[in-house]
Design a protein around this motif. Structure first.
Motif, PDB file in Angstrom:
ATOM      1  N   LYS A   1       6.572  81.974  18.682  1.00 62.29           N
ATOM      2  CA  LYS A   1       6.729  83.308  18.738  1.00 62.29           C
ATOM      3  C   LYS A   1       7.198  83.842  19.722  1.00 62.29           C
ATOM      4  O   LYS A   1       8.352  85.000  19.327  1.00 62.29           O
ATOM      5  CB  LYS A   1       5.747  83.924  19.148  1.00 62.29           C
ATOM      6  N   GLN A   2       7.684  83.454  21.100  1.00 59.16           N
ATOM      7  CA  GLN A   2       8.976  83.799  22.091  1.00 59.16           C
ATOM      8  C   GLN A   2      10.041  83.519  21.184  1.00 59.16           C
ATOM      9  O   GLN A   2      10.993  84.349  21.717  1.00 59.16           O
ATOM     10  CB  GLN A   2       8.509  82.477  22.623  1.00 59.16           C
TER      11      GLN A   2
ATOM     12  N   GLU B   1      10.692  85.725  19.235  1.00 57.42           N
ATOM     13  CA  GLU B   1      10.837  87.331  20.074  1.00 57.42           C
ATOM     14  C   GLU B   1      12.973  86.980  20.770  1.00 57.42           C
ATOM     15  O   GLU B   1      13.226  88.301  20.539  1.00 57.42           O
ATOM     16  CB  GLU B   1      10.732  87.279  20.943  1.00 57.42           C
ATOM     17  N   LEU B   2      13.431  85.863  20.678  1.00 55.41           N
ATOM     18  CA  LEU B   2      14.687  85.740  21.372  1.00 55.41           C
ATOM     19  C   LEU B   2      15.484  86.019  20.438  1.00 55.41           C
ATOM     20  O   LEU B   2      16.677  86.540  20.728  1.00 55.41           O
ATOM     21  CB  LEU B   2      14.794  84.630  21.617  1.00 55.41           C
TER      22      LEU B   2
ATOM     23  N   THR C   1      15.043  87.913  18.239  1.00 60.44           N
ATOM     24  CA  THR C   1      15.347  89.576  17.670  1.00 60.44           C
ATOM     25  C   THR C   1      16.241  89.951  18.838  1.00 60.44           C
ATOM     26  O   THR C   1      17.269  90.987  18.122  1.00 60.44           O
ATOM     27  CB  THR C   1      13.631  90.308  17.680  1.00 60.44           C
ATOM     28  N   GLU C   2      16.258  89.643  19.890  1.00 53.04           N
ATOM     29  CA  GLU C   2      16.687  90.053  21.279  1.00 53.04           C
ATOM     30  C   GLU C   2      17.990  89.719  20.514  1.00 53.04           C
ATOM     31  O   GLU C   2      19.619  90.875  21.407  1.00 53.04           O
ATOM     32  CB  GLU C   2      16.234  89.576  22.499  1.00 53.04           C
TER      33      GLU C   2
END
Length: 71
Positions: free
Chosen positions: A35-36, A39-40, A42-43
């Motif tokens: 999940k992290q 998210e990374l 996406t960022e």
């Protein structure tokens, strides 16, 4: 008196439970990491898009770059 087979069976059951618990914890931990990472990613996409937008706005030049004759 308890037979050797029963003792081995109980110890094997306990060991199996411990191993399954460790596997469950590992899978939970890996799921959090996944999940992290998502998210990374996406960022990073947002940052790349922002940088491309800045490059398009400045024509790919630094704002301090002078254009023309520097005499």
């Amino acid at each position: 008196m308890v037979g050797v087979d029963v003792v081995v069976e109980v110890l094997f059951s306990i060991l199996t439970a411990i191993v399954l618990g460790m596997i469950y914890r590992l899978m939970t931990w890996l799921s959090r990491i996944e999940k992290q990472v998502i998210e990374l990613r996406t960022e990073i996409r947002w940052i790349k898009a922002y940088i491309l937008k800045l490059n398009n706005n400045t024509g790919g030049r630094d704002e301090n770059t002078q254009v023309g004759n520097n005499t």
